[in-house]
Write a protein that holds these residues in place. Structure first.
Motif, PDB file in Angstrom:
ATOM      1  N   ILE A   1     -34.693  88.422  46.714  1.00 11.34           N
ATOM      2  CA  ILE A   1     -34.781  87.045  46.257  1.00 11.34           C
ATOM      3  C   ILE A   1     -36.215  86.573  46.433  1.00 11.34           C
ATOM      4  O   ILE A   1     -36.822  86.793  47.482  1.00 11.34           O
ATOM      5  CB  ILE A   1     -33.842  86.138  47.079  1.00 11.34           C
ATOM      6  CG1 ILE A   1     -32.422  86.689  47.034  1.00 11.34           C
ATOM      7  CG2 ILE A   1     -33.894  84.700  46.581  1.00 11.34           C
ATOM      8  CD1 ILE A   1     -31.591  86.324  48.235  1.00 11.34           C
ATOM      9  N   ILE A   2     -36.741  85.899  45.420  1.00 16.07           N
ATOM     10  CA  ILE A   2     -38.097  85.359  45.518  1.00 16.07           C
ATOM     11  C   ILE A   2     -38.033  83.838  45.398  1.00 16.07           C
ATOM     12  O   ILE A   2     -37.402  83.298  44.488  1.00 16.07           O
ATOM     13  CB  ILE A   2     -39.027  85.937  44.442  1.00 16.07           C
ATOM     14  CG1 ILE A   2     -39.130  87.468  44.576  1.00 16.07           C
ATOM     15  CG2 ILE A   2     -40.413  85.317  44.549  1.00 16.07           C
ATOM     16  CD1 ILE A   2     -40.001  88.125  43.525  1.00 16.07           C
TER      17      ILE A   2
ATOM     18  N   ASN B   1     -28.905  88.196  58.527  1.00 11.37           N
ATOM     19  CA  ASN B   1     -29.060  89.337  57.624  1.00 11.37           C
ATOM     20  C   ASN B   1     -30.161  89.121  56.587  1.00 11.37           C
ATOM     21  O   ASN B   1     -30.169  89.758  55.544  1.00 11.37           O
ATOM     22  CB  ASN B   1     -27.735  89.632  56.911  1.00 11.37           C
ATOM     23  CG  ASN B   1     -27.345  88.528  55.931  1.00 11.37           C
ATOM     24  OD1 ASN B   1     -27.686  87.360  56.124  1.00 11.37           O
ATOM     25  ND2 ASN B   1     -26.623  88.899  54.891  1.00 11.37           N
ATOM     26  N   ILE B   2     -31.107  88.225  56.891  1.00  8.46           N
ATOM     27  CA  ILE B   2     -32.201  87.953  55.964  1.00  8.46           C
ATOM     28  C   ILE B   2     -33.525  88.358  56.591  1.00  8.46           C
ATOM     29  O   ILE B   2     -33.833  87.999  57.721  1.00  8.46           O
ATOM     30  CB  ILE B   2     -32.238  86.455  55.570  1.00  8.46           C
ATOM     31  CG1 ILE B   2     -31.059  86.141  54.641  1.00  8.46           C
ATOM     32  CG2 ILE B   2     -33.558  86.109  54.891  1.00  8.46           C
ATOM     33  CD1 ILE B   2     -30.993  84.704  54.183  1.00  8.46           C
ATOM     34  N   VAL B   3     -34.297  89.131  55.831  1.00 13.75           N
ATOM     35  CA  VAL B   3     -35.665  89.468  56.208  1.00 13.75           C
ATOM     36  C   VAL B   3     -36.562  88.617  55.325  1.00 13.75           C
ATOM     37  O   VAL B   3     -36.388  88.584  54.106  1.00 13.75           O
ATOM     38  CB  VAL B   3     -35.956  90.966  55.985  1.00 13.75           C
ATOM     39  CG1 VAL B   3     -37.436  91.267  56.157  1.00 13.75           C
ATOM     40  CG2 VAL B   3     -35.108  91.814  56.911  1.00 13.75           C
ATOM     41  N   THR B   4     -37.515  87.891  55.932  1.00 13.99           N
ATOM     42  CA  THR B   4     -38.414  87.064  55.151  1.00 13.99           C
ATOM     43  C   THR B   4     -39.822  87.652  55.163  1.00 13.99           C
ATOM     44  O   THR B   4     -40.235  88.301  56.117  1.00 13.99           O
ATOM     45  CB  THR B   4     -38.465  85.620  55.691  1.00 13.99           C
ATOM     46  OG1 THR B   4     -38.903  85.631  57.042  1.00 13.99           O
ATOM     47  CG2 THR B   4     -37.092  84.964  55.589  1.00 13.99           C
ATOM     48  N   THR B   5     -40.522  87.416  54.078  1.00 12.75           N
ATOM     49  CA  THR B   5     -41.881  87.931  53.927  1.00 12.75           C
ATOM     50  C   THR B   5     -42.619  87.037  52.944  1.00 12.75           C
ATOM     51  O   THR B   5     -42.053  86.043  52.473  1.00 12.75           O
ATOM     52  CB  THR B   5     -41.837  89.408  53.473  1.00 12.75           C
ATOM     53  OG1 THR B   5     -43.163  89.927  53.469  1.00 12.75           O
ATOM     54  CG2 THR B   5     -41.188  89.575  52.118  1.00 12.75           C
TER      55      THR B   5
ATOM     56  N   GLU C   1     -43.276  98.480  48.755  1.00 10.95           N
ATOM     57  CA  GLU C   1     -43.050  99.801  49.360  1.00 10.95           C
ATOM     58  C   GLU C   1     -42.802  99.720  50.864  1.00 10.95           C
ATOM     59  O   GLU C   1     -41.903 100.388  51.400  1.00 10.95           O
ATOM     60  CB  GLU C   1     -44.260 100.701  49.082  1.00 10.95           C
ATOM     61  CG  GLU C   1     -44.113 102.115  49.583  1.00 10.95           C
ATOM     62  CD  GLU C   1     -43.034 102.907  48.862  1.00 10.95           C
ATOM     63  OE1 GLU C   1     -42.456 103.812  49.494  1.00 10.95           O
ATOM     64  OE2 GLU C   1     -42.765 102.631  47.679  1.00 10.95           O
ATOM     65  N   LYS C   2     -43.579  98.895  51.570  1.00  8.17           N
ATOM     66  CA  LYS C   2     -43.526  98.877  53.039  1.00  8.17           C
ATOM     67  C   LYS C   2     -42.572  97.845  53.630  1.00  8.17           C
ATOM     68  O   LYS C   2     -42.113  98.010  54.757  1.00  8.17           O
ATOM     69  CB  LYS C   2     -44.934  98.612  53.601  1.00  8.17           C
ATOM     70  CG  LYS C   2     -45.959  99.657  53.222  1.00  8.17           C
ATOM     71  CD  LYS C   2     -45.872 100.882  54.109  1.00  8.17           C
ATOM     72  CE  LYS C   2     -46.805 101.994  53.710  1.00  8.17           C
ATOM     73  NZ  LYS C   2     -48.212 101.745  53.868  1.00  8.17           N
ATOM     74  N   VAL C   3     -42.284  96.766  52.896  1.00  9.34           N
ATOM     75  CA  VAL C   3     -41.453  95.692  53.456  1.00  9.34           C
ATOM     76  C   VAL C   3     -40.126  95.552  52.721  1.00  9.34           C
ATOM     77  O   VAL C   3     -39.050  95.676  53.306  1.00  9.34           O
ATOM     78  CB  VAL C   3     -42.211  94.338  53.444  1.00  9.34           C
ATOM     79  CG1 VAL C   3     -41.318  93.213  53.973  1.00  9.34           C
ATOM     80  CG2 VAL C   3     -43.489  94.425  54.257  1.00  9.34           C
ATOM     81  N   VAL C   4     -40.195  95.281  51.428  1.00 10.73           N
ATOM     82  CA  VAL C   4     -38.992  94.941  50.668  1.00 10.73           C
ATOM     83  C   VAL C   4     -38.025  96.116  50.565  1.00 10.73           C
ATOM     84  O   VAL C   4     -36.853  96.005  50.932  1.00 10.73           O
ATOM     85  CB  VAL C   4     -39.361  94.416  49.261  1.00 10.73           C
ATOM     86  CG1 VAL C   4     -38.102  94.154  48.430  1.00 10.73           C
ATOM     87  CG2 VAL C   4     -40.207  93.149  49.378  1.00 10.73           C
ATOM     88  N   LYS C   5     -38.497  97.232  50.063  1.00  9.33           N
ATOM     89  CA  LYS C   5     -37.629  98.399  49.822  1.00  9.33           C
ATOM     90  C   LYS C   5     -36.881  98.853  51.079  1.00  9.33           C
ATOM     91  O   LYS C   5     -35.654  99.013  51.033  1.00  9.33           O
ATOM     92  CB  LYS C   5     -38.472  99.533  49.237  1.00  9.33           C
ATOM     93  CG  LYS C   5     -37.705 100.667  48.635  1.00  9.33           C
ATOM     94  CD  LYS C   5     -38.707 101.581  47.924  1.00  9.33           C
ATOM     95  CE  LYS C   5     -38.122 102.893  47.536  1.00  9.33           C
ATOM     96  NZ  LYS C   5     -39.130 103.748  46.884  1.00  9.33           N
ATOM     97  N   PRO C   6     -37.563  99.040  52.222  1.00  9.62           N
ATOM     98  CA  PRO C   6     -36.824  99.448  53.426  1.00  9.62           C
ATOM     99  C   PRO C   6     -35.827  98.398  53.902  1.00  9.62           C
ATOM    100  O   PRO C   6     -34.728  98.729  54.343  1.00  9.62           O
ATOM    101  CB  PRO C   6     -37.919  99.660  54.481  1.00  9.62           C
ATOM    102  CG  PRO C   6     -39.186  99.795  53.731  1.00  9.62           C
ATOM    103  CD  PRO C   6     -39.015  99.028  52.460  1.00  9.62           C
ATOM    104  N   ALA C   7     -36.202  97.125  53.800  1.00  9.53           N
ATOM    105  CA  ALA C   7     -35.327  96.050  54.294  1.00  9.53           C
ATOM    106  C   ALA C   7     -34.068  95.894  53.448  1.00  9.53           C
ATOM    107  O   ALA C   7     -33.015  95.487  53.959  1.00  9.53           O
ATOM    108  CB  ALA C   7     -36.094  94.736  54.349  1.00  9.53           C
ATOM    109  N   LEU C   8     -34.150  96.221  52.161  1.00 10.36           N
ATOM    110  CA  LEU C   8     -33.004  96.053  51.266  1.00 10.36           C
ATOM    111  C   LEU C   8     -31.829  96.965  51.602  1.00 10.36           C
ATOM    112  O   LEU C   8     -30.715  96.715  51.170  1.00 10.36           O
ATOM    113  CB  LEU C   8     -33.428  96.284  49.812  1.00 10.36           C
ATOM    114  CG  LEU C   8     -34.183  95.132  49.146  1.00 10.36           C
ATOM    115  CD1 LEU C   8     -34.675  95.546  47.775  1.00 10.36           C
ATOM    116  CD2 LEU C   8     -33.318  93.894  49.060  1.00 10.36           C
ATOM    117  N   LYS C   9     -32.068  97.992  52.390  1.00  8.13           N
ATOM    118  CA  LYS C   9     -30.988  98.919  52.739  1.00  8.13           C
ATOM    119  C   LYS C   9     -29.878  98.225  53.521  1.00  8.13           C
ATOM    120  O   LYS C   9     -28.718  98.588  53.408  1.00  8.13           O
ATOM    121  CB  LYS C   9     -31.543 100.108  53.524  1.00  8.13           C
ATOM    122  CG  LYS C   9     -32.443 100.987  52.684  1.00  8.13           C
ATOM    123  CD  LYS C   9     -33.071 102.092  53.489  1.00  8.13           C
ATOM    124  CE  LYS C   9     -34.023 102.903  52.611  1.00  8.13           C
ATOM    125  NZ  LYS C   9     -34.851 103.813  53.372  1.00  8.13           N
TER     126      LYS C   9
END
Length: 194
Positions: A3-4, A26-30, A71-79
């Protein structure tokens, strides 16, 4: 779910990102630019430099930040989590078009999808403002390189954000930034989880 939260400065998106982070485990923010170690350095170059960058250099720095961020934040966190990013490709494309109208939106969509490894956000929340509200919120705030370009410029970027969202065909919600923080939160929560 990716989500953006999009919108020009002072629309309240960062406040809402913080609220979601504090209320949902269950939310990672960036954020973009600057959501990684490399991104922090790129953000400094992009927003705090006294030297005006060339069109291609500016675009490529933003794309570098976006690729590293995904690559470093979003993709891994989406798992295992929802990811909420304070800004993303909608801002990237819209600011690029505002700064350089000669750029082609389809080209910008293509290179941004490349930076995102072919992925788009699942949902976007677009925070919208108006001249009076942005004027009062900017007030005496110390302005970054982008904000120094003026209110009319920022409102033009906001219009380009809406056009970019329509071109992307992703699910999005428009928010009136003049509404209360809690009302805005409830609208977004319903949109994300409803």
């Amino acid at each position: 779910m990716y989500i953006i939260f999009e919108g020009i400065d002072t629309t309240g998106k960062s406040t809402q990102v913080e609220l979601f982070a504090s209320r949902h485990k269950n939310i990672v923010t960036t954020k973009e630019p600057g959501g990684t170690k490399v991104g922090v350095k790129l953000r400094e170059i992009l927003l705090e430099s006294d030297e005006k960058l060339g069109v291609n250099a500016e675009l490529l720095l933003f794309l570098s930040d976006r690729a590293e961020h995904y690559e470093k934040v979003v993709k891994p966190a989406l798992k295992e989590n929802y990811v909420i990013s304070d800004r993303g490709l909608i801002s990237g494309i819209s600011y690029a078009l505002a700064n350089h109208p000669e750029l082609d939106r389809d080209f910008l969509l293509h290179v941004n999808k490349f930076a995102l490894d072919g992925n788009l956000p699942d949902k976007v929340i677009l925070f919208k403002t108006n001249y009076d509200l942005i004027t009062s919120r900017l007030g005496n705030k110390e302005k970054d390189t982008i904000e120094k370009r003026g209110i009319e410029y920022l409102l033009k970027v906001q219009d380009l954000m809406k056009e970019t969202l329509d071109a992307l065909h992703v699910e999005y919600l428009e928010i009136d930034s003049a509404d209360t923080i809690e009302n805005i939160y409830k609208q977004i929560e319903e949109f994300i989880y409803g």
